[in-house]
Design a protein around this motif. Structure first.
Motif, short mmCIF file in Angstrom:
data_model
loop_
_atom_site.label_atom_id
_atom_site.label_comp_id
_atom_site.label_asym_id
_atom_site.label_seq_id
_atom_site.Cartn_x
_atom_site.Cartn_y
_atom_site.Cartn_z
N ALA A 95 4.13 7.06 -3.35
CA ALA A 95 3.33 5.87 -2.99
C ALA A 95 2.75 5.22 -4.24
O ALA A 95 2.67 3.98 -4.32
N GLU A 96 2.34 6.02 -5.21
CA GLU A 96 1.82 5.47 -6.47
C GLU A 96 2.92 4.73 -7.24
O GLU A 96 2.65 3.72 -7.89
N CYS A 97 4.14 5.24 -7.15
CA CYS A 97 5.26 4.61 -7.87
C CYS A 97 5.77 3.36 -7.17
O CYS A 97 6.43 2.53 -7.81
N THR A 98 5.52 3.25 -5.88
CA THR A 98 5.99 2.09 -5.11
C THR A 98 4.82 1.52 -4.30
O THR A 98 4.87 1.52 -3.06
N PRO A 99 3.78 1.03 -4.95
CA PRO A 99 2.57 0.62 -4.23
C PRO A 99 2.79 -0.53 -3.24
O PRO A 99 2.06 -0.63 -2.26
N PRO A 102 5.30 1.57 0.19
CA PRO A 102 5.26 3.02 0.46
C PRO A 102 6.02 3.33 1.75
O PRO A 102 6.11 2.49 2.64
N SER A 103 6.53 4.53 1.82
CA SER A 103 7.28 4.96 3.01
C SER A 103 6.36 5.09 4.22
O SER A 103 5.40 5.87 4.19
N ILE A 104 6.66 4.36 5.26
CA ILE A 104 5.88 4.45 6.49
C ILE A 104 6.09 5.82 7.14
O ILE A 104 5.15 6.44 7.61
N PHE A 122 -2.32 3.47 6.63
CA PHE A 122 -2.45 3.86 5.23
C PHE A 122 -1.77 2.85 4.32
O PHE A 122 -1.78 3.00 3.11
N THR A 123 -1.16 1.82 4.90
CA THR A 123 -0.49 0.77 4.14
C THR A 123 -0.58 -0.53 4.91
O THR A 123 -0.59 -0.53 6.16
N SER A 124 -0.61 -1.63 4.19
CA SER A 124 -0.63 -2.95 4.84
C SER A 124 0.69 -3.25 5.53
O SER A 124 0.77 -4.15 6.35
N ARG A 125 1.73 -2.47 5.23
CA ARG A 125 3.05 -2.69 5.86
C ARG A 125 3.00 -2.48 7.36
O ARG A 125 3.85 -3.00 8.08
#
Length: 189
Positions: A95-99, A102-104, A122-125
């Motif tokens: 998640a840090e590498c792909t801010p 991140p994988s849902i 945990f993500t805006s996605r």
């Protein structure tokens, strides 16, 4: 290995989730008959609801796989096991590498492993959707690959496809040919 449970669907369910990559992988490995032990693992029970998977039908399919001798059991990975610690660290690092992406699936499993529950984002996605983070997401379900492949009604239609869009069209053609789909069910408790 499937992140989610849509690989366990046979084709006539109310919704199939995102079957193209899962089922082309299943078909490819099913064709490798010289490999003596071929397994399928599914992690993330409940994640595919976002894509229309009815999890009562997933449980029904697991029961049928048990009757056929293809269900090998389930095991849990918790944050207290060394593997769980490493998994949570890997999800955090990814998640840090792909801010921005991140994988849902992995984020949902990690949230479940941390004890989070319900509509936890945990993500805006995932904004605008209702999540159901739950403890069953951290269960690995294990199956004998050939038994699972034998139950997929349209796997043979994927044999000569070469592109993801061709596989998608084959799945759609199968679904269009059905006179009836299994109606969705509610888990009663």
């Amino acid at each position: 290995m499937d992140g989610g449970t849509d690989i366990l669907l046979r084709g006539d369910e109310a919704g199939l989730g995102t079957p193209n990559e899962d089922m082309t992988s299943l078909a490819a490995v099913a064709g490798l008959t010289e490999i003596p032990q071929r397994l399928v693992l599914s992690l993330g029970f409940g994640i595919d609801a976002y894509h229309g998977v009815n999890h009562a039908q997933v449980l029904e399919n697991i029961a049928a796989l048990e009757r056929a001798g293809a269900y090998l059991g389930a095991f849990s990975v918790t944050r207290h096991h060394p593997e769980g610690v490493l998994y949570l660290d890997a999800v955090r690092h990814a998640a840090e590498c792909t801010p921005d992406h991140p994988s849902i699936v992995q984020g949902s499993v990690a949230a479940a492993m941390r004890g989070e529950f319900g509509d936890t984002h945990f993500t805006s996605r995932t904004a605008g959707s209702e999540l159901f983070i739950n403890p069953l997401m951290s269960l690995y379900f294990a199956f004998e690959l050939q038994g699972l492949a034998d139950r997929c009604h349209y796997l043979d239609r994927l044999e000569h496809t070469q592109l993801v869009r061709q596989a998608g069209r084959a799945v759609e053609d199968y679904r269009d040919s059905l006179t009836r789909r299994r109606p969705p069910r509610v888990i009663p408790h």
